[in-house]
Design a protein around this motif. Structure first.
Motif, PDB file in Angstrom:
ATOM      1  N   THR A   1       0.850  -1.206   0.000  1.00 13.23           N
ATOM      2  CA  THR A   1       0.000   0.000   0.000  1.00 13.23           C
ATOM      3  C   THR A   1       0.883   1.252   0.000  1.00 13.23           C
ATOM      4  O   THR A   1       2.078   1.198   0.341  1.00 13.23           O
ATOM      5  CB  THR A   1      -0.905   0.046   1.246  1.00 13.23           C
ATOM      6  OG1 THR A   1      -0.077   0.132   2.413  1.00 13.23           O
ATOM      7  CG2 THR A   1      -1.780  -1.201   1.317  1.00 13.23           C
ATOM      8  N   ALA A   2       0.250   2.361  -0.369  1.00 15.02           N
ATOM      9  CA  ALA A   2       0.978   3.640  -0.362  1.00 15.02           C
ATOM     10  C   ALA A   2       1.424   3.993   1.047  1.00 15.02           C
ATOM     11  O   ALA A   2       2.519   4.539   1.250  1.00 15.02           O
ATOM     12  CB  ALA A   2       0.091   4.762  -0.926  1.00 15.02           C
ATOM     13  N   GLN A   3       0.582   3.640   2.043  1.00  9.46           N
ATOM     14  CA  GLN A   3       0.964   3.915   3.430  1.00  9.46           C
ATOM     15  C   GLN A   3       2.201   3.120   3.828  1.00  9.46           C
ATOM     16  O   GLN A   3       3.054   3.610   4.585  1.00  9.46           O
ATOM     17  CB  GLN A   3      -0.203   3.569   4.383  1.00  9.46           C
ATOM     18  CG  GLN A   3      -1.388   4.526   4.332  1.00  9.46           C
ATOM     19  CD  GLN A   3      -2.250   4.330   3.093  1.00  9.46           C
ATOM     20  OE1 GLN A   3      -2.129   3.313   2.395  1.00  9.46           O
ATOM     21  NE2 GLN A   3      -3.097   5.309   2.806  1.00  9.46           N
TER      22      GLN A   3
ATOM     23  N   ILE B   1     -10.538   6.763   4.391  1.00 13.22           N
ATOM     24  CA  ILE B   1     -10.931   6.921   2.985  1.00 13.22           C
ATOM     25  C   ILE B   1     -10.489   8.297   2.476  1.00 13.22           C
ATOM     26  O   ILE B   1      -9.939   8.417   1.374  1.00 13.22           O
ATOM     27  CB  ILE B   1     -12.458   6.740   2.826  1.00 13.22           C
ATOM     28  CG1 ILE B   1     -12.858   5.308   3.184  1.00 13.22           C
ATOM     29  CG2 ILE B   1     -12.895   7.096   1.407  1.00 13.22           C
ATOM     30  CD1 ILE B   1     -14.348   5.068   3.217  1.00 13.22           C
ATOM     31  N   MET B   2     -10.712   9.342   3.287  1.00  9.30           N
ATOM     32  CA  MET B   2     -10.333  10.701   2.889  1.00  9.30           C
ATOM     33  C   MET B   2      -8.825  10.775   2.664  1.00  9.30           C
ATOM     34  O   MET B   2      -8.354  11.416   1.713  1.00  9.30           O
ATOM     35  CB  MET B   2     -10.757  11.701   3.970  1.00  9.30           C
ATOM     36  CG  MET B   2     -10.543  13.160   3.582  1.00  9.30           C
ATOM     37  SD  MET B   2     -11.314  14.292   4.762  1.00  9.30           S
ATOM     38  CE  MET B   2     -10.383  13.935   6.242  1.00  9.30           C
ATOM     39  N   GLY B   3      -8.023  10.115   3.521  1.00  9.16           N
ATOM     40  CA  GLY B   3      -6.575  10.126   3.375  1.00  9.16           C
ATOM     41  C   GLY B   3      -6.135   9.467   2.081  1.00  9.16           C
ATOM     42  O   GLY B   3      -5.220   9.963   1.396  1.00  9.16           O
TER      43      GLY B   3
ATOM     44  N   VAL C   1       3.368  14.136   1.093  1.00 11.81           N
ATOM     45  CA  VAL C   1       4.789  14.254   1.407  1.00 11.81           C
ATOM     46  C   VAL C   1       5.159  13.119   2.358  1.00 11.81           C
ATOM     47  O   VAL C   1       4.619  13.018   3.461  1.00 11.81           O
ATOM     48  CB  VAL C   1       5.110  15.625   2.046  1.00 11.81           C
ATOM     49  CG1 VAL C   1       6.583  15.691   2.451  1.00 11.81           C
ATOM     50  CG2 VAL C   1       4.776  16.747   1.073  1.00 11.81           C
ATOM     51  N   ALA C   2       6.054  12.235   1.881  1.00 13.56           N
ATOM     52  CA  ALA C   2       6.426  11.067   2.683  1.00 13.56           C
ATOM     53  C   ALA C   2       7.644  11.339   3.550  1.00 13.56           C
ATOM     54  O   ALA C   2       7.772  10.800   4.653  1.00 13.56           O
ATOM     55  CB  ALA C   2       6.705   9.878   1.762  1.00 13.56           C
ATOM     56  N   SER C   3       8.576  12.172   3.057  1.00 19.39           N
ATOM     57  CA  SER C   3       9.798  12.414   3.808  1.00 19.39           C
ATOM     58  C   SER C   3      10.486  13.653   3.245  1.00 19.39           C
ATOM     59  O   SER C   3       9.928  14.338   2.366  1.00 19.39           O
ATOM     60  CB  SER C   3      10.725  11.192   3.711  1.00 19.39           C
ATOM     61  OG  SER C   3      11.832  11.336   4.579  1.00 19.39           O
ATOM     62  N   GLN C   4      11.684  13.949   3.759  1.00 23.99           N
ATOM     63  CA  GLN C   4      12.467  15.090   3.291  1.00 23.99           C
ATOM     64  C   GLN C   4      13.821  14.599   2.792  1.00 23.99           C
ATOM     65  O   GLN C   4      14.395  13.657   3.338  1.00 23.99           O
ATOM     66  CB  GLN C   4      12.689  16.110   4.438  1.00 23.99           C
ATOM     67  CG  GLN C   4      11.411  16.707   4.993  1.00 23.99           C
ATOM     68  CD  GLN C   4      10.727  17.630   4.017  1.00 23.99           C
ATOM     69  OE1 GLN C   4      11.388  18.410   3.336  1.00 23.99           O
ATOM     70  NE2 GLN C   4       9.413  17.538   3.926  1.00 23.99           N
TER      71      GLN C   4
ATOM     72  N   ASP D   1     -13.627   5.116 -10.027  1.00 23.77           N
ATOM     73  CA  ASP D   1     -13.010   3.781 -10.108  1.00 23.77           C
ATOM     74  C   ASP D   1     -11.839   3.598  -9.152  1.00 23.77           C
ATOM     75  O   ASP D   1     -11.228   2.525  -9.114  1.00 23.77           O
ATOM     76  CB  ASP D   1     -12.519   3.518 -11.538  1.00 23.77           C
ATOM     77  CG  ASP D   1     -13.669   3.478 -12.532  1.00 23.77           C
ATOM     78  OD1 ASP D   1     -14.814   3.253 -12.090  1.00 23.77           O
ATOM     79  OD2 ASP D   1     -13.425   3.701 -13.735  1.00 23.77           O
ATOM     80  N   MET D   2     -11.504   4.652  -8.419  1.00 19.67           N
ATOM     81  CA  MET D   2     -10.347   4.577  -7.525  1.00 19.67           C
ATOM     82  C   MET D   2     -10.512   3.420  -6.525  1.00 19.67           C
ATOM     83  O   MET D   2     -11.576   3.230  -5.946  1.00 19.67           O
ATOM     84  CB  MET D   2     -10.199   5.893  -6.766  1.00 19.67           C
ATOM     85  CG  MET D   2      -9.085   5.866  -5.751  1.00 19.67           C
ATOM     86  SD  MET D   2      -9.122   7.311  -4.682  1.00 19.67           S
ATOM     87  CE  MET D   2      -7.992   6.739  -3.414  1.00 19.67           C
ATOM     88  N   LYS D   3      -9.443   2.650  -6.348  1.00 19.35           N
ATOM     89  CA  LYS D   3      -9.474   1.502  -5.440  1.00 19.35           C
ATOM     90  C   LYS D   3      -9.083   1.938  -4.023  1.00 19.35           C
ATOM     91  O   LYS D   3      -8.020   2.510  -3.811  1.00 19.35           O
ATOM     92  CB  LYS D   3      -8.504   0.424  -5.931  1.00 19.35           C
ATOM     93  CG  LYS D   3      -8.804  -0.107  -7.331  1.00 19.35           C
ATOM     94  CD  LYS D   3     -10.169  -0.790  -7.400  1.00 19.35           C
ATOM     95  CE  LYS D   3     -10.394  -1.451  -8.772  1.00 19.35           C
ATOM     96  NZ  LYS D   3     -10.548  -0.452  -9.849  1.00 19.35           N
ATOM     97  N   ILE D   4      -9.969   1.652  -3.075  1.00 19.65           N
ATOM     98  CA  ILE D   4      -9.722   1.946  -1.668  1.00 19.65           C
ATOM     99  C   ILE D   4      -9.244   0.656  -0.997  1.00 19.65           C
ATOM    100  O   ILE D   4      -9.902  -0.399  -1.092  1.00 19.65           O
ATOM    101  CB  ILE D   4     -10.997   2.465  -0.967  1.00 19.65           C
ATOM    102  CG1 ILE D   4     -11.507   3.740  -1.649  1.00 19.65           C
ATOM    103  CG2 ILE D   4     -10.729   2.728   0.511  1.00 19.65           C
ATOM    104  CD1 ILE D   4     -10.575   4.918  -1.552  1.00 19.65           C
ATOM    105  N   ASN D   5      -8.085   0.731  -0.322  1.00 24.53           N
ATOM    106  CA  ASN D   5      -7.525  -0.439   0.371  1.00 24.53           C
ATOM    107  C   ASN D   5      -8.115  -0.530   1.769  1.00 24.53           C
ATOM    108  O   ASN D   5      -8.076   0.435   2.542  1.00 24.53           O
ATOM    109  CB  ASN D   5      -6.003  -0.305   0.471  1.00 24.53           C
ATOM    110  CG  ASN D   5      -5.339  -0.329  -0.898  1.00 24.53           C
ATOM    111  OD1 ASN D   5      -5.588  -1.211  -1.703  1.00 24.53           O
ATOM    112  ND2 ASN D   5      -4.489   0.668  -1.158  1.00 24.53           N
TER     113      ASN D   5
END
Length: 1020
Positions: free
Chosen positions: A197-199, A723-725, A735-738, A765-769
């Protein structure tokens, strides 16, 4: 007087003092801060907060309202305004005049600190700032080059540090810059393939980019700090970051995403003279000299140009110092012209070059002394203070004229040069001091005037006062001393310029004949004067009123607004049409700066549907049309451009004082206010003179509202927040990091490819994990509804507000405001809703009210000074009758010249209260002197009038003619002093005529009245 005697007996001492003053004045003028206008004290504080990706409604409810509530109880606050935009909140606090803003800022900071914990997660720490109008850029420098990607780097790394090293520069900001960013563009198919996942990628990047101290170990007699280093050292480190899969395997970030070192996505574009570029805005330090700082920048241009990469060049777009220098030069030129005119007037009357020089020397001495006093009181050298010197130029010689003429009188009686100088100056010194005091005291009530009127014209009052005090001291010291040394031949009658004496004799004879007539027809004279004054009052509606005169600075702003929500590409296409229309103005255009869609300071809060042009015209002396004419022509031409609302406006000295017309609508509901604002715009647009009427609540931006079904989300173990995130990450990025490189820090941003986040289908169509690892389309969890969302929400004193603003066309502000109020009064507003007219109209009304009170007090102080001088209450009352006649000259002058009554004109009226009585003092005082010798009243008047005509003509003509260059508004920036000069020229001219004819009549009437009461008292 002892001072006079000392100056005559010790000429060397006087000369040394004068030389010391000149030396000190030269040093002072070199160190005086040069600016266009005096510093305006605006007690305003700002609380700025950002709340990323939040809609205006959320920002208002969660950020703006809590901050408003917390600061509203701070002592000294008059008004609290807030503006809530997508992702940002701005709360402004206006304090009452005289508030200690430093202490107020501390109180605001304490209040805001108390509610910080109540602000939502993700809201930035509130910034509390002092609003300072001097923080506006004094210069804008454009940078263009053949490598657009390198513009920001060159600007930030080379030009900004170079400019900030120049003397007087406070800061340099780059507008239109592209911020460097490490973009991690995710591949959704790869994420599903590896079960990542993106997270999970965000957590992996954060964990891999950490450095920390983990303890201490001993080595011999030393302690070694243990530090684990794991920060990214290159983009390859980011690519090679290890990510755990759901099957407990590992992959690298480069297997899941495309990692690139690039620039942040931007919906804005900056063009400098038609080429893509960036703009550097230069701010000066508070105490720095505007002209000196700009000169430092301009002088250093060649040095920085030689260091730039090939194909890069700088262009000065806006340089405010140019207009400042031209304005100052034009005022200095007017001072010199006025001084020459005064010199020739004196030469004409005195028939002696030496005598003229004796009097004329008081002018440079007074001016140089004034510069010294201005330096020590912290005033700046600006258009108004120099204008004060120009206005006071003719008055500077008044005292010297009176003293010198009396010295001549004693010389003609056979006294020696020294005795003539001592006796002549000593006898009239008290009267001259009193006469100058009447002019000075009119400025005392200005101390009690607040706001812009005080900030703008208190320095002018100080400049005039300093010059008059210096000229008075010169009159009672320098003039007697020089007279005792230089006037031996000047007093000998050689018959030169006999034609002018002959002309004055004819004028005297004519005046004596008219004086006889008015004394024989006293009632006719009095009622005729009243009729003339009443007739002049009928001119008031035709004159109108305005706040401040507009000056032709040659700066234009063109605002282009396409339909809300328009894409950047559409707006750019519209600007190309605008560019073609503007080509016909190339001959008057010096530089231009275009910002499309945002990214510049001038486009604050702008979206992809807006563009702003800033243009600098060639100096007014090099074009045959005024800026106002060009604005009108340009506006007419641009109305034919389809697909956008386009407004053209001029930037001048009054632009920073608010919109000419501003209507604030207040009520409980934003939606109702938005509808009312539309009605108000249509209503006031019908008023003749209203131009570019707009509402702060224009049509909103199209929004797609996502209504999440909490029940369905819960079935998959999801919350609305989760879901909002995921939606935000998919469509906005996260922004994941610097990443740090060579001291610079940049964001490492996760995002999805643009082709997967550009249409409504992509959203549905966006997939929610889900936490269980399953994926579900967003359309299964939420409903979608397209609505119109507000661009921004405004509030004042914790109540919703919408502002409608407009600019002036060909009419004065006072007349337009009255018509606008009439139109608004005819509207039926719903219960609970109200309107208030603000902007320059409100400031004008308040300033006029304050100045009217100051005028009343000034007149009283003038009367008090004269009562002390005459030791009598009646004669000052007679003299005051010269004031009503001033109305005729003031209104007639404004009507003839086509100028409205403005703050400078009102200041001129106040100054006249102290000036016009001087001639009456001279006349009444001499009538009394002759009567004390036993001469009949009628004969005393007929003798005093013609004999005092010469000094009255000299003082009046020098004062009036010295102001003619300012009255004609010659040169750049002269518009600011023109109403003041016109008021004094016409007011003093007409008042002098009435003084010579009306005052003798009033004198006889009150003398008869006094005699009647005296006889009645004797009978009793």
């Amino acid at each position: 007087m002892k001072l006079v005697k000392t100056s005559v007996k010790r000429p060397v001492g006087v000369v040394m003092i004068v030389l010391a003053i000149i030396a000190l004045g030269v040093v002072s003028v070199r160190n005086l801060n040069v600016d266009l206008l005096p510093k305006v004290d605006l007690p305003v504080a700002v609380v700025a907060t950002s709340y990323e990706d939040a809609a205006p409604e959320e920002v208002e409810k969660l950020i703006s309202e809590p901050i408003e509530s917390s600061v509203s109880s701070v002592e000294g606050i008059e008004t609290v305004q807030s503006q809530s935009q997508a992702g940002s909140s701005l709360v402004m606090m206006m304090f009452s005049s005289g508030t200690d803003l430093d202490q107020a800022l501390l109180n605001v900071r304490e209040s805001v600190d108390q509610i910080k914990g109540l602000l939502p997660d993700g809201a930035a720490n509130p910034s509390i700032l002092r609003f300072n109008p001097e923080q506006m850029p004094i210069m804008s420098v454009g940078l263009t080059g053949d490598k657009a990607s390198k513009l920001t780097e060159v600007a930030n790394d080379q030009i900004v540090p170079f400019f900030e090293r120049q003397s007087g520069v406070a800061s340099v900001t780059v507008e239109g810059a592209k911020d460097r960013e490490i973009q991690v563009v995710l591949d959704e198919s790869k994420l599903q393939q590896y079960g990542v996942t993106a997270q999970g990628i965000t957590q992996a990047l954060n964990n891999a980019n950490q450095s920390a101290s983990v303890g201490v170990v001993e080595k011999g007699n030393k302690d070694l700090q243990l530090r684990v280093t794991g920060e990214f050292e290159s983009v390859d480190d980011i690519k090679q970051t290890i990510v755990q899969t759901e099957r407990q395997g590992t992959v690298h970030v480069s297997d899941l995403a495309d990692v690139s070192d690039t620039y942040k996505e931007s919906s804005g574009k900056t063009l400098v003279n038609g080429e893509e570029g960036v703009v550097l805005s230069i701010m000066k330090k508070t105490d720095a000299n505007t002209v000196e700082v700009a000169n430092n920048i301009n002088n250093s241009m060649d040095e920085i140009e030689s260091d730039l990469p090939s194909g890069f060049q700088t262009n000065v777009i806006i340089d405010t110092s140019e207009y400042v220098k031209m304005s100052i030069n034009s005022v200095v030129q007017n001072i010199l012209i006025g001084g020459l005119i005064s010199f020739f007037v004196l030469l004409l009357f005195l028939k002696s070059v030496r005598a003229t020089i004796v009097i004329g020397l008081s002018i440079p001495i007074a001016i140089i002394s004034t510069f010294t006093l201005m330096y020590f009181t912290g005033e700046t050298l600006n258009v108004l203070t120099l204008g004060g010197l120009a206005l006071g130029l003719g008055m500077m010689v008044d005292s010297s004229i009176v003293i010198l003429e009396h010295i001549f009188t004693y010389r003609q009686r056979g006294y020696s040069l020294v005795d003539s100088a001592i006796k002549g100056a000593s006898e009239l010194a008290p009267a001259v001091i009193a006469s100058t005091t009447t002019t000075l005291v009119v400025f005392l009530p200005m101390v009690f005037v607040e706001g812009i009127a005080s900030d703008m014209f208190a320095p002018l009052a100080l400049a005039v006062s300093f010059s008059l005090i210096a000229s008075l001291i010169a009159a009672v010291t320098l003039v007697p001393m020089l007279s005792s040394k230089l006037l031996a031949k000047a007093t000998e009658d050689s018959g030169r310029r006999y034609w002018f004496n002959r002309f004055l004799d004819k004028v005297n004879n004519g005046y004596r004949a008219v004086l006889r007539w008015v004394l024989g027809h006293r009632k006719t004279t009095v009622f005729g004067t009243i009729a003339i004054i009443a007739g002049s009052l009928a001119l008031i509606p035709m004159i109108g009123a305005s706040f401040m005169p507009s000056s032709d600075q040659g700066e234009l702003q063109v605002s282009v607004e396409t339909q809300p929500g328009s894409s950047f590409e559409h707006t750019e296409a519209v600007t190309e049409k605008v560019d073609k229309k503007l080509e016909k103005y190339d001959d008057v255009m010096e530089t231009s700066y275009l910002n499309v869609g945002g990214g510049g300071a001038m486009a604050m809060g702008a979206t992809g549907g807006s563009a702003t042009y800033m243009m600098q015209l060639v100096p007014s002396s090099e074009r045959d049309r005024s800026t106002g004419d060009i604005v009108q022509d340009m506006s007419d031409d641009l109305q034919t451009v389809a697909g956008a609302e386009i407004s053209v406006s001029a930037t001048d000295s009054a632009s920073g004082m608010g919109n000419p017309i501003q209507i604030s609508l207040n009520g409980p509901e934003h939606e109702v206010l938005r509808q009312l604002a539309g009605e108000v715009v249509n209503t006031i647009s019908e008023v003749d003179g209203v131009h570019n009427a707009t509402s702060s609540a224009e049509a909103g931006v199209p929004q797609m509202r996502i209504q999440i079904d909490a029940e369905k989300a819960a079935q998959y173990g999801l919350t609305e927040q989760q879901i909002m995130g995921q939606v935000r990450l998919h469509f906005t990025g996260q922004v994941a990091s610097q990443y740090r490189e060579d001291g610079d820090e940049m964001d490492v941003t996760l995002m999805f490819p643009e082709e997967e986040r550009s249409t409504i289908s992509d959203l549905e169509d966006m997939k929610i994990n889900s936490p269980s690892g399953a994926t579900v389309p967003l359309a299964s969890l939420a409903d979608f509804k397209e609505v119109q969302g507000p661009v921004s929400l405004q509030r004042e004193n914790q109540e919703p507000q919408v502002n409608v603003s407009g600019e002036l066309g060909d009419r004065d502000l006072g007349s337009v405001t009255n018509d606008v109020k009439e139109k608004l009064d005819q509207m039926s507003l719903p219960e609970g809703y109200s309107y208030k007219v603000g902007g320059q109209a409100e400031d004008m009304a308040k300033s006029f009210s304050d100045l009217a009170i100051a005028l009343v007090f000034s007149i009283f102080l003038v009367y008090a000074v004269m009562a002390v001088q005459f030791e009598n209450f009646l004669f000052p009352f007679v003299i005051m009758f010269s004031l009503p006649a001033t109305v005729v000259g003031v209104l007639g002058g404004l009507f003839i010249t086509g100028l409205p009554l403005s703050i400078p004109a009102f200041i001129g009226v106040i100054m006249l209260a102290g000036i016009v009585v001087n001639n009456s003092i001279v006349l009444v005082d001499y009538i009394n002197i002759i009567r004390r010798k036993g001469v009949d009243r009628y004969e005393a008047i007929l003798e005093a009038g013609p004999s005092r005509l010469r000094p009255i003509l000299m003082t009046t003509l020098t004062t009036i003619l010295a102001m003619v260059p300012l009255g004609l508004a010659l040169g750049e920036g002269a518009e600011m002093q023109q109403p003041l000069a016109v008021t004094i020229i016409f007011g003093l001219t007409v008042s002098s005529i009435f003084t010579l004819l009306l005052i003798p009549v009033v004198y006889t009437l009150f003398d008869d009245l006094t005699a009647k009461f005296t006889r009645r008292n004797k009978k009793h």
